[in-house]
Design a protein around this motif. Structure first.
Motif, mmCIF file in Angstrom:
data_model
loop_
_atom_site.group_PDB
_atom_site.id
_atom_site.type_symbol
_atom_site.label_atom_id
_atom_site.label_comp_id
_atom_site.label_asym_id
_atom_site.label_seq_id
_atom_site.Cartn_x
_atom_site.Cartn_y
_atom_site.Cartn_z
ATOM 1 N N MET A 1 22.680 16.312 -46.933
ATOM 2 C CA MET A 1 23.345 16.219 -45.744
ATOM 3 C C MET A 1 22.579 15.634 -44.676
ATOM 4 S SD MET A 1 22.397 20.082 -44.231
ATOM 5 C CE MET A 1 22.655 20.878 -45.776
ATOM 6 N N LEU A 2 23.132 15.285 -43.698
ATOM 7 C CA LEU A 2 22.699 14.640 -42.338
ATOM 8 C C LEU A 2 22.449 15.584 -41.441
ATOM 9 C CD1 LEU A 2 24.419 11.249 -42.097
ATOM 10 C CD2 LEU A 2 22.390 11.602 -43.190
ATOM 11 N N LEU A 3 21.071 15.692 -41.064
ATOM 12 C CA LEU A 3 20.811 16.505 -39.992
ATOM 13 C C LEU A 3 20.068 15.889 -38.418
ATOM 14 C CD1 LEU A 3 18.884 19.421 -41.592
ATOM 15 C CD2 LEU A 3 21.174 19.423 -40.698
ATOM 16 N N ARG A 4 20.241 16.288 -37.402
ATOM 17 C CA ARG A 4 19.756 15.628 -36.170
ATOM 18 C C ARG A 4 18.609 16.753 -35.645
ATOM 19 N NH1 ARG A 4 21.607 12.186 -32.257
ATOM 20 N NH2 ARG A 4 22.313 11.198 -34.041
ATOM 21 N N LEU A 5 17.489 16.516 -35.461
ATOM 22 C CA LEU A 5 16.521 17.030 -34.887
ATOM 23 C C LEU A 5 15.877 16.655 -33.546
ATOM 24 C CD1 LEU A 5 15.771 17.209 -38.247
ATOM 25 C CD2 LEU A 5 14.103 19.102 -37.637
ATOM 26 N N ARG A 6 15.800 17.590 -32.502
ATOM 27 C CA ARG A 6 15.549 16.942 -31.226
ATOM 28 C C ARG A 6 13.976 17.427 -31.155
ATOM 29 N NH1 ARG A 6 19.456 17.043 -26.665
ATOM 30 N NH2 ARG A 6 20.068 15.328 -28.109
ATOM 31 N N VAL A 7 13.084 16.616 -31.061
ATOM 32 C CA VAL A 7 11.718 17.245 -31.079
ATOM 33 C C VAL A 7 11.001 16.724 -29.902
ATOM 34 C CG1 VAL A 7 9.278 17.086 -32.297
ATOM 35 C CG2 VAL A 7 11.486 17.130 -33.667
ATOM 36 N N SER A 8 10.312 17.496 -29.243
ATOM 37 C CA SER A 8 9.399 17.306 -27.921
ATOM 38 C C SER A 8 8.111 17.116 -28.591
ATOM 39 C CB SER A 8 9.402 18.258 -26.911
ATOM 40 O OG SER A 8 8.586 18.203 -25.733
ATOM 41 N N LEU A 9 7.443 15.940 -28.219
ATOM 42 C CA LEU A 9 5.914 15.952 -28.806
ATOM 43 C C LEU A 9 5.264 15.276 -27.624
ATOM 44 C CD1 LEU A 9 6.330 12.969 -31.261
ATOM 45 C CD2 LEU A 9 8.431 13.879 -29.996
ATOM 46 N N PRO A 10 3.759 15.430 -27.999
ATOM 47 C CA PRO A 10 2.807 14.536 -26.954
ATOM 48 C C PRO A 10 3.222 13.134 -27.270
ATOM 49 C CG PRO A 10 1.882 16.298 -28.338
ATOM 50 C CD PRO A 10 3.131 16.203 -28.744
ATOM 51 N N ASP A 11 3.110 12.226 -26.189
ATOM 52 C CA ASP A 11 3.336 10.873 -26.219
ATOM 53 C C ASP A 11 2.038 10.070 -26.306
ATOM 54 O OD1 ASP A 11 4.543 8.283 -26.063
ATOM 55 O OD2 ASP A 11 5.106 8.321 -23.963
ATOM 56 N N ARG A 12 1.284 10.044 -27.340
ATOM 57 C CA ARG A 12 0.096 9.539 -27.579
ATOM 58 C C ARG A 12 0.207 9.218 -29.028
ATOM 59 N NH1 ARG A 12 -1.746 15.104 -27.343
ATOM 60 N NH2 ARG A 12 -2.277 16.034 -29.459
ATOM 61 N N PRO A 13 -0.902 7.955 -29.310
ATOM 62 C CA PRO A 13 -0.799 7.308 -30.655
ATOM 63 C C PRO A 13 -1.008 8.509 -31.758
ATOM 64 C CG PRO A 13 -2.151 6.125 -28.907
ATOM 65 C CD PRO A 13 -1.610 7.330 -28.226
ATOM 66 N N VAL A 44 10.794 12.988 -25.639
ATOM 67 C CA VAL A 44 11.692 13.776 -26.474
ATOM 68 C C VAL A 44 12.540 12.626 -27.342
ATOM 69 C CG1 VAL A 44 13.795 15.281 -26.369
ATOM 70 C CG2 VAL A 44 11.981 15.503 -24.547
ATOM 71 N N ASP A 45 12.410 13.073 -28.619
ATOM 72 C CA ASP A 45 12.965 12.098 -29.777
ATOM 73 C C ASP A 45 14.167 12.813 -30.453
ATOM 74 O OD1 ASP A 45 11.124 10.258 -28.764
ATOM 75 O OD2 ASP A 45 9.749 10.369 -30.481
ATOM 76 N N ASP A 46 15.101 12.162 -30.865
ATOM 77 C CA ASP A 46 16.026 12.671 -31.886
ATOM 78 C C ASP A 46 15.710 11.841 -33.115
ATOM 79 O OD1 ASP A 46 17.247 14.279 -30.205
ATOM 80 O OD2 ASP A 46 19.423 13.569 -30.238
ATOM 81 N N PHE A 47 15.546 12.706 -34.194
ATOM 82 C CA PHE A 47 15.500 12.129 -35.422
ATOM 83 C C PHE A 47 16.734 12.395 -36.254
ATOM 84 C CE2 PHE A 47 11.160 13.085 -34.018
ATOM 85 C CZ PHE A 47 10.493 12.066 -34.599
ATOM 86 N N THR A 48 17.311 11.454 -36.875
ATOM 87 C CA THR A 48 18.284 11.749 -37.657
ATOM 88 C C THR A 48 17.807 11.577 -39.227
ATOM 89 O OG1 THR A 48 19.736 10.687 -36.317
ATOM 90 C CG2 THR A 48 20.664 10.805 -38.645
ATOM 91 N N VAL A 49 17.913 12.608 -40.127
ATOM 92 C CA VAL A 49 17.400 12.703 -41.653
ATOM 93 C C VAL A 49 18.430 13.154 -42.376
ATOM 94 C CG1 VAL A 49 15.222 13.368 -40.381
ATOM 95 C CG2 VAL A 49 16.690 15.230 -41.193
#
Length: 205
Positions: A1-13, A44-49
């Protein structure tokens, strides 16, 4: 199945790589990453997996959330196939048949923002004049009067209302997070282009 995840994460390398590794450990194949915002040291990134379904999506949320500094804001099913260019397909269909511009927009727009359904609601009377295949028979009308796009929650639904040419385009999802301003902007831009392509054609809904 295809899922979308919205993830807030630190913006650093390195943090995005840690999140990607966490997906890999869980057997989720990342198909697309969309950056929704970057500010104040966070992204804030949206991942489609692609997800095997061996575990519940909630477990995927928990596992990704263990990466230091990350917060999973939502996990929900999506029909938006990465690389399919559905927005261009939509505009191509509208340009080819402007008489059905608004019907085409209503039928297609939900999939473009990983939502569930969309309707066109008459601005004067509040009646639904056209709905996508999963749309209900009525929608909350209290928030449909503003002359600008509005995102709001009503009865467990996340909704976006965009006024256009005598109707309000309403897009909804019950799963996942509230609509991000980048998603609202995308809907507004699509609605604006569809209106231009439709030109002076009478609304057929």
């Amino acid at each position: 199945m295809l899922l979308r995840l919205r993830v807030s994460l630190p913006d650093r390398p390195g943090v995005l790589g840690q999140v990607a590794r966490a997906f890999g450990v869980m057997g989720a194949d990342i198909l697309q990453v969309t950056v929704l915002e970057r500010q104040a040291g966070r992204a804030v990134d949206d991942f489609t997996v692609s997800w095997s379904g061996v575990f519940e999506p909630a477990e995927l949320r928990d596992r990704i959330g263990v990466v230091p500094g990350t917060r999973v804001e939502g996990v929900w099913p999506t029909r938006e196939v990465p690389g399919a260019s559905l927005d261009y397909d939509l505009l191509g269909h509208v340009a080819g048949d402007p008489d059905r511009a608004y019907v085409t927009l209503v039928d297609a727009v939900a999939d473009l923002v990983s939502a569930e359904w969309a309707v066109a609601v008459d601005s004067a009377g509040g009646a639904i004049v056209h709905g996508s295949w999963q749309a209900p028979e009525s929608v909350p009308a209290a928030e449909l009067t503003p002359l600008r796009a509005t995102a709001f929650d009503e009865g467990g639904l996340h909704l976006v209302s965009v006024p256009m040419d005598g109707v309000h385009l309403v897009v909804a999802r019950s799963q996942g997070p509230a609509f991000h301003r980048a998603e609202v902007d995308k809907i507004v831009r699509l609605a604006g282009i569809v209106s231009v392509l439709a030109g002076g054609v009478s609304r057929t809904v």
